[in-house]
Write an enzyme that holds these catalytic residues in place. Sequence first.
Site, PDB file in Angstrom:
ATOM      1  CG  HIS A   1      -2.507   2.789   9.222  1.00 21.32           C
ATOM      2  ND1 HIS A   1      -3.530   3.353   8.488  1.00 21.32           N
ATOM      3  CD2 HIS A   1      -2.619   1.457   9.044  1.00 21.32           C
ATOM      4  CE1 HIS A   1      -4.240   2.393   7.906  1.00 21.32           C
ATOM      5  NE2 HIS A   1      -3.698   1.230   8.220  1.00 21.32           N
TER       6      HIS A   1
ATOM      7  CG  HIS B   1      -1.926  -1.125   1.180  1.00 23.04           C
ATOM      8  ND1 HIS B   1      -3.117  -1.024   0.507  1.00 23.04           N
ATOM      9  CD2 HIS B   1      -1.875  -2.377   1.685  1.00 23.04           C
ATOM     10  CE1 HIS B   1      -3.779  -2.176   0.613  1.00 23.04           C
ATOM     11  NE2 HIS B   1      -3.042  -3.019   1.323  1.00 23.04           N
TER      12      HIS B   1
ATOM     13  CG  HIS C   1      -9.332  -8.095   1.784  1.00 21.68           C
ATOM     14  ND1 HIS C   1      -8.413  -7.391   2.544  1.00 21.68           N
ATOM     15  CD2 HIS C   1     -10.395  -8.316   2.589  1.00 21.68           C
ATOM     16  CE1 HIS C   1      -8.920  -7.217   3.771  1.00 21.68           C
ATOM     17  NE2 HIS C   1     -10.126  -7.765   3.819  1.00 21.68           N
TER      18      HIS C   1
ATOM     19  CG  ASN D   1      -9.002  -7.093   7.738  1.00 19.27           C
ATOM     20  OD1 ASN D   1      -9.220  -8.292   7.910  1.00 19.27           O
ATOM     21  ND2 ASN D   1      -9.859  -6.296   7.117  1.00 19.27           N
TER      22      ASN D   1
ATOM     23  NE  ARG E   1      -1.925   3.525   3.926  1.00 15.92           N
ATOM     24  CZ  ARG E   1      -2.648   2.405   3.900  1.00 15.92           C
ATOM     25  NH1 ARG E   1      -3.366   2.092   2.847  1.00 15.92           N
ATOM     26  NH2 ARG E   1      -2.681   1.610   4.948  1.00 15.92           N
TER      27      ARG E   1
ATOM     28  CG  HIS F   1      -4.116 -10.438   2.997  1.00 16.46           C
ATOM     29  ND1 HIS F   1      -5.367 -10.978   2.940  1.00 16.46           N
ATOM     30  CD2 HIS F   1      -4.280  -9.113   2.749  1.00 16.46           C
ATOM     31  CE1 HIS F   1      -6.236 -10.020   2.668  1.00 16.46           C
ATOM     32  NE2 HIS F   1      -5.603  -8.882   2.543  1.00 16.46           N
TER      33      HIS F   1
ATOM     34  CG  ASP G   1      -1.646  -6.328   3.640  1.00 23.80           C
ATOM     35  OD1 ASP G   1      -1.833  -5.273   2.985  1.00 23.80           O
ATOM     36  OD2 ASP G   1      -2.545  -6.856   4.337  1.00 23.80           O
TER      37      ASP G   1
HETATM   38 ZN   LIG Z   1      -6.355  -6.954   2.286  1.00 21.80          ZN
HETATM   39 ZN   LIG Z   2      -3.680  -5.011   1.638  1.00 17.22          ZN
END
Ligand SMILES: [Zn+2]
Ligand SMILES: [Zn+2]
Length: 437
Positions: free
Chosen positions: A312, A63, A182, A281, A65, A235, A308
Amino acid sequence: MSGSFLLRGGRVVDPSTGTDETADVLIRDGRIEAVGAGLSGDAEVVDCSGLVVAPGFVDLHTHVREPGREDEETIATASAAAAAGGFTAICAMPNTDPVADNAAIVEKVWALGREAGLVDVIPAGALSKGQRGEKMADIGEMVRSQARVRLFTDDGHGVQNALFARRAMEYLVAFDGIYAEHCEDEALAAGGQMHEGERSAALGLRGIPAEAEELMAARDIALARLTGCRLHLLHISTAGTVELVRRAKAEGVAVTCEATPHHFSLTDAALDEYDPNAKVNPPLRSESDRAAIVAGLVDGTIDAIATDHAPHALEEKDVEFQYAPPGLVGLETALGLALTHLVAPGHLSLLALVDRLSTTPARILGLEGQGRLSVEATANVVVFDPNATWTVDPQALSSRSKNTPFGGRTLTGRVVHTFYRGRPTVTDGAVKAGVMV
Ligand SMILES: [Zn+2]
Ligand SMILES: [Zn+2]
């Protein structure tokens, strides 16, 4: 120009040919020019004795962002974190703001990756407009764009509607695209904070049952069988999902999957102190699930290790557990966790580890000349010390965000040099100066 480098006397590990032997690697003009003993040539010599020389790692799941949350990470800082972790290519998840559901956004992500110049940033496209699971995203346009998207996902969410999933798969077949899921049934997972089990009961937190993942994995495998679409499960985290994939592969369904370093190295016991950085998650699962993930990596049911990587901001994570968003930064700890938890205990050989981190993910994404060290391959190379120990210091990470549950933990195995398209991006453990971070 990219220059010439002679990587001398390292342990060359190349899963594409099954090579694991001491040799030299000569890099010139962005390509591997030669691999063998006693090479010489007009090149800068890099002493690799005692070090492993392997094809650069490929992360199927990052990610970045950007666009939208540049305060948490940018494509430049994600690229720096990736290079520091030994990666030379990352697949950028589309759940940005705005969502990467059209050619303009994926081309922007691709161009920003080129500008940063540290790794290939390969954009994934959304399956649905705005990732709302209703209308199909501009899939054809993204495939034909400069970014040449081939992996599509609504990651962050699972596709809840089976009919939409079927239609998307049918559509993707025409482009040889990959439907990546996901797996999370949102009705079953609603309000869940961690894995549902004895620990969630003891901690008084609402649980997310393993079945929330397994039901969607089973559904998607059935739909991949029906449509012939290539399916990639992101994942995966439960013993049941590993078994579903194992059976589907035996049956010939075109399914691949990945697991994260946190799911093979941690269990829900990491939540005992309510550490918001261990909230992810899918959630950290039970010890038997963790062991099943390791077994899946060993027998190849799980094709790839993917991070993953989910940055944050501190103020978002530094709140009561139930309000913290899930996710952790993973690019810079992936190798150390894998060497510590998979190779050191004897579960995986170095050859198998490099396969899961580089060769197979490169093949899944169709990256020509990557995931290998053969002559003429792209000179994407990681040099790491498999025995060096180091302690994770979140503040020292190249990622703009510092949300890791591994702070203070000592890991074995560290990246020393990374070469991307023949250029050093990491030298002696430091990301190349002059990079915007
Ligand atoms: Zn995910
Ligand atoms: Zn992800």
